[in-house]
Design a protein around this motif. Structure first.
Motif, PDB file in Angstrom:
ATOM      1  N   ARG A 229       0.863  -1.172  -0.007  1.00 30.41           N
ATOM      2  CA  ARG A 229       0.022  -0.174  -0.047  1.00 30.41           C
ATOM      3  C   ARG A 229       0.869   1.286   0.027  1.00 30.41           C
ATOM      4  O   ARG A 229       0.413   2.421   0.504  1.00 30.41           O
ATOM      5  N   LEU A 230       1.835   0.930  -0.593  1.00 31.26           N
ATOM      6  CA  LEU A 230       2.787   2.381  -0.616  1.00 31.26           C
ATOM      7  C   LEU A 230       2.414   3.673  -1.394  1.00 31.26           C
ATOM      8  O   LEU A 230       2.741   4.846  -1.298  1.00 31.26           O
ATOM      9  N   ASP A 231       1.222   3.213  -2.197  1.00 34.98           N
ATOM     10  CA  ASP A 231       0.812   4.259  -2.845  1.00 34.98           C
ATOM     11  C   ASP A 231      -0.364   5.279  -2.231  1.00 34.98           C
ATOM     12  O   ASP A 231      -0.836   6.264  -2.686  1.00 34.98           O
ATOM     13  N   GLN A 232      -0.536   4.579  -0.885  1.00 33.67           N
ATOM     14  CA  GLN A 232      -1.781   5.285  -0.129  1.00 33.67           C
ATOM     15  C   GLN A 232      -0.823   6.297   1.143  1.00 33.67           C
ATOM     16  O   GLN A 232       0.519   5.848   1.502  1.00 33.67           O
ATOM     17  N   PRO A 233      -1.389   7.463   1.392  1.00 35.49           N
ATOM     18  CA  PRO A 233      -0.810   8.205   2.350  1.00 35.49           C
ATOM     19  C   PRO A 233      -0.647   7.426   4.184  1.00 35.49           C
ATOM     20  O   PRO A 233      -1.447   8.192   4.912  1.00 35.49           O
ATOM     21  N   LEU A 234       0.006   6.670   4.155  1.00 39.50           N
ATOM     22  CA  LEU A 234       0.126   5.905   5.241  1.00 39.50           C
ATOM     23  C   LEU A 234       0.792   6.607   6.517  1.00 39.50           C
ATOM     24  O   LEU A 234       1.721   7.482   6.146  1.00 39.50           O
ATOM     25  N   THR A 235       0.399   6.563   7.607  1.00 34.45           N
ATOM     26  CA  THR A 235       1.068   7.347   8.567  1.00 34.45           C
ATOM     27  C   THR A 235       1.349   6.142   9.834  1.00 34.45           C
ATOM     28  O   THR A 235       0.925   5.173   9.784  1.00 34.45           O
ATOM     29  N   GLN A 260      15.345   1.192  12.254  1.00 31.43           N
ATOM     30  CA  GLN A 260      14.913   2.488  11.543  1.00 31.43           C
ATOM     31  C   GLN A 260      13.429   2.796  12.400  1.00 31.43           C
ATOM     32  O   GLN A 260      12.618   1.930  12.908  1.00 31.43           O
ATOM     33  N   THR A 261      12.788   3.868  12.431  1.00 33.64           N
ATOM     34  CA  THR A 261      11.708   4.262  12.783  1.00 33.64           C
ATOM     35  C   THR A 261      10.794   3.973  11.798  1.00 33.64           C
ATOM     36  O   THR A 261      10.960   3.730  10.521  1.00 33.64           O
ATOM     37  N   PRO A 262       9.374   3.766  12.142  1.00 32.36           N
ATOM     38  CA  PRO A 262       8.285   3.345  11.233  1.00 32.36           C
ATOM     39  C   PRO A 262       8.048   4.421   9.927  1.00 32.36           C
ATOM     40  O   PRO A 262       8.111   3.973   8.665  1.00 32.36           O
ATOM     41  N   LEU A 263       8.476   5.857  10.189  1.00 29.80           N
ATOM     42  CA  LEU A 263       8.445   6.736   9.045  1.00 29.80           C
ATOM     43  C   LEU A 263       9.681   6.579   8.005  1.00 29.80           C
ATOM     44  O   LEU A 263       9.611   6.740   6.951  1.00 29.80           O
ATOM     45  N   GLN A 264      10.938   6.436   8.558  1.00 28.80           N
ATOM     46  CA  GLN A 264      12.148   6.021   7.970  1.00 28.80           C
ATOM     47  C   GLN A 264      11.937   4.848   7.217  1.00 28.80           C
ATOM     48  O   GLN A 264      12.285   4.541   6.022  1.00 28.80           O
ATOM     49  N   TRP A 265      11.382   3.709   7.632  1.00 30.34           N
ATOM     50  CA  TRP A 265      11.274   2.629   7.067  1.00 30.34           C
ATOM     51  C   TRP A 265      10.204   2.777   5.828  1.00 30.34           C
ATOM     52  O   TRP A 265      10.628   2.431   4.608  1.00 30.34           O
ATOM     53  N   LEU A 266       9.171   3.375   6.023  1.00 29.79           N
ATOM     54  CA  LEU A 266       8.191   3.886   4.840  1.00 29.79           C
ATOM     55  C   LEU A 266       8.644   4.777   3.845  1.00 29.79           C
ATOM     56  O   LEU A 266       8.568   4.233   2.523  1.00 29.79           O
TER      57      LEU A 266
END
Length: 325
Positions: A229-235, A260-266
């Motif tokens: 779901r990388l095309d979606q604006p995940l938080t 990594q933090t979740p945001l860094q991984w994303l």
């Protein structure tokens, strides 16, 4: 189409007392093409070089050619040395220096960095090795910038990896440079590894990056869910809700398992996906931005350059200009 004689040559150097893990890693990755590169001349031509039979861990290995042939290789790989207290063999140091002067890329795995240092190839360059030996490497080669906190370094033609698993990361990084993200990820999947980790990730990760333990199954499911779901604006809130946990606990689990933090991984996954699209499609930068959840071309360009070091447009041009036919 390349011919067999055009295959990039990789020389694995076996002299002194090399360690079997790092030597085996290099042979496995560079010596076995993924399905996408099994045509004639599409992968690497790997040769084990050494002047005499050498003991590699519990094995006695007979090299195919002498060390002098390293000067004709495109890539020279120096595996870890079993004993860094002893100076590396003179013939090994001279072979590495001659290969570099002839234009080869030279990569060291773990304590193989001591060989590169003895050849003068680390002077003025950033380098790494296993954290337990980094202080000694810095003391022995004061002109080198030794960084014990990274998995690997890439100075263009001089590359160094930290200990053990980081050797896999550096080899996958080289495959990524030569063949692109999609092929590197294919090799990683064959090894049952995650996509190659960025070199700047710390050596000190409390648990392996692979999410394979029984207790890590929920996180493995979450990573797979998010990756689709990388095309979606995940938080982070979205991830925590999916994992049925708090954002604080999720952050601790991510750092423990991935470093990594979740945001860094994303962000890393989004950039990796953008690389694949830039390599394999003619989609516009705007389309790639939408497909990777970046939203706009401006955001993609800013984040892509921060992570990959170059703008996406330049990455696409450079990749398509250098990828192996």
């Amino acid at each position: 189409m390349r011919t067999l004689s055009d295959m990039p040559s990789v020389a694995l150097l076996a002299a002194g007392r090399p360690l079997h893990f790092e030597l085996g890693v290099a042979y496995e990755i560079f010596g076995n093409p993924p399905v996408e590169r099994r045509g004639p001349g599409q992968w690497y031509d790997v040769t084990l070089l050494g002047d005499t039979a050498v003991r590699v861990g519990p094995f006695l290995v007979e090299p195919e050619r002498g060390l002098a042939h390293a000067a004709g290789a495109d890539l020279v790989v120096v595996p870890a040395c079993a004993d860094v207290d002893e100076p590396p063999p003179v013939e090994l140091v001279e072979a590495v220096r001659a290969a570099y002067e002839a234009g080869a890329r030279v990569a060291s795995l773990c304590t193989g960095a001591f060989v590169l240092g003895a050849a003068g190839l680390l002077d003025g360059r950033r380098a790494t090795t296993h954290w337990a030996h980094a202080e000694e490497l810095a003391a022995r080669h004061p002109l080198a910038e030794v960084d014990a906190d990274v998995l690997y370094t890439d100075n263009g033609r001089i590359l160094t990896a930290a200990g053990k698993a980081a050797a896999v990361d550096l080899c996958l990084h080289i495959v990524h440079r030569d063949h692109g993200a999609a092929v590197a990820n294919s090799v990683a999947r064959r090894l049952v590894m995650p996509p190659h980790r960025p070199g700047g990730q710390a050596q000190f990760v409390s648990t392996p990056v692979q999410v394979t333990g029984e207790g890590d199954a929920p996180l493995a499911d979450l990573l797979a869910w998010a990756g689709q779901r990388l095309d979606q604006p995940l938080t982070v809130v979205d991830l925590a809700r999916r994992a049925n946990t708090s954002t604080r606990h999720l952050g601790r689990r991510f750092r423990a398992v991935t470093g990594q933090t979740p945001l860094q991984w994303l962000l890393a996954q989004r950039v990796r996906r953008a690389q694949e699209l830039l390599e394999s499609t003619d989609e516009s930068i705007e389309s790639v931005a939408r497909a990777t959840g970046m939203g706009t071309a401006t955001t993609l360009r800013r984040q892509f350059k921060r992570v990959a070091g170059v703008p996406p447009d330049s990455y696409r041009r450079a990749f398509r200009g250098t990828i192996h036919a």
